[in-house]
Scaffold this motif. Structure first.
Motif, PDB file in Angstrom:
ATOM      1  N   GLU A 126       0.795  -1.273  -0.126  1.00  8.93           N
ATOM      2  CA  GLU A 126       0.072  -0.038  -0.151  1.00  8.93           C
ATOM      3  C   GLU A 126       1.017   1.430   0.113  1.00  8.93           C
ATOM      4  O   GLU A 126       0.394   2.498  -0.515  1.00  8.93           O
ATOM      5  CB  GLU A 126      -1.162   0.095   1.174  1.00  8.93           C
ATOM      6  CG  GLU A 126      -0.375   0.098   2.655  1.00  8.93           C
ATOM      7  CD  GLU A 126       0.254  -1.561   3.103  1.00  8.93           C
ATOM      8  OE1 GLU A 126       0.824  -1.076   4.241  1.00  8.93           O
ATOM      9  OE2 GLU A 126       0.274  -2.441   2.577  1.00  8.93           O
TER      10      GLU A 126
ATOM     11  N   SER B 170       0.259   3.996  -2.819  1.00 12.31           N
ATOM     12  CA  SER B 170      -0.315   5.477  -2.420  1.00 12.31           C
ATOM     13  C   SER B 170       0.951   6.419  -2.835  1.00 12.31           C
ATOM     14  O   SER B 170       0.254   7.597  -3.186  1.00 12.31           O
ATOM     15  CB  SER B 170      -0.471   5.487  -0.812  1.00 12.31           C
ATOM     16  OG  SER B 170       0.551   5.643  -0.332  1.00 12.31           O
TER      17      SER B 170
ATOM     18  N   LYS C 191      -0.243   6.884  -6.477  1.00 17.44           N
ATOM     19  CA  LYS C 191      -1.550   7.458  -6.907  1.00 17.44           C
ATOM     20  C   LYS C 191      -1.256   9.042  -6.724  1.00 17.44           C
ATOM     21  O   LYS C 191      -1.906   9.931  -6.976  1.00 17.44           O
ATOM     22  CB  LYS C 191      -2.479   6.935  -5.558  1.00 17.44           C
ATOM     23  CG  LYS C 191      -4.098   7.497  -5.843  1.00 17.44           C
ATOM     24  CD  LYS C 191      -4.879   6.750  -4.909  1.00 17.44           C
ATOM     25  CE  LYS C 191      -6.290   7.322  -5.041  1.00 17.44           C
ATOM     26  NZ  LYS C 191      -6.657   8.656  -5.109  1.00 17.44           N
TER      27      LYS C 191
END
Length: 241
Positions: free
Chosen positions: A228, A232, A235
């Motif tokens: 993650e 992230s 992103k």
């Protein structure tokens, strides 16, 4: 959508795979660490492909790619990646994500083709002064094991030449940068871990716009230990485009 291909570039064929939909966002290009190939990204590929189209590939001589007679240095690998992108008709802009030695390659790519890159994520990337500053702080056993590992693609000299190429090419990038540092490296003393995080922080100096994230529960493969954190970071850069 998944599209696998064997792409003919000068001197060899490279295996590449495009995953995800074309949503008008920049293509995410992933480059694995030394001796690793596209499988190194299995843990994040699905989540990344929700954000945009993702290109993974095997460098020459690894995975499903043919061997190349070109030197196995960063500069050559960057040329080969550039040719692959052109031949596969994958147009810029790109968000580059490099792990370990792949981070060395993609820093070089971002330096050579700055206007084609709109974000760079370095995942526990090798600092250019690793041999001089970091390696001497580790045990003899660690240093010997490190030096003996260079049998999969470039040899020891080619790897060190790549770090030198990175030093020589170093200039300020006008590209948003996320540096992810593994906060729980295997076999690292408290001092070595602190030095590692400091050296990762110093990489921020290559960009006018950088951010450090320490993945506190990750060893070297942050994409496996804390996927993650990688997703992230990508992103964050995509949202800014």
């Amino acid at each position: 959508m998944t599209n696998e291909m064997q792409v003919q570039i000068t001197g060899c064929k490279l295996y590449a795979k495009l995953v995800g939909e074309n949503n008008g966002k920049p293509t995410i290009v992933l480059d694995a660490g030394y001796g690793d190939y596209s499988k190194a990204w299995d843990s994040v590929i699905e989540d990344l492909s929700m954000l945009s189209k993702v290109l993974i590939y095997d460098r020459a001589g690894l995975g499903k790619s043919a061997t190349s007679s070109n030197p196995r240095t960063s500069r050559e690998m960057v040329k080969e990646l550039k040719e692959l992108l052109i031949e596969a008709k994958i147009k810029p802009p790109y968000i580059l994500v490099g792990h370990s030695f792949g981070g060395v390659n993609l820093r070089m790519f971002a330096t050579e083709y700055q206007n084609e890159v709109c974000g760079l994520v370095l995942v526990d990337s090798t600092p250019e002064d690793y041999r001089e500053r970091f390696l001497p702080t580790m045990s003899e056993d660690f240093q010997q094991a490190y030096n003996k590992q260079f049998i999969y693609e470039g040899n020891y000299d080619e790897f060190m030449k790549s770090l030198q190429q990175l030093k020589d090419a170093k200039r300020k990038l006008n590209v948003p940068l996320m540096v992810l540092s593994a906060g729980k490296k295997a076999h690292y003393s408290k001092e070595s871990q602190a030095l590692w995080n400091d050296m990762q922080r110093e990489i921020l100096e290559i960009s006018t716009d950088g951010e450090l994230v320490i993945a506190e529960n990750s060893a070297h493969y942050i994409q496996n230990d804390e996927p993650e954190v990688v997703v992230s970071a990508v992103k964050k850069l995509i949202d800014r485009v």
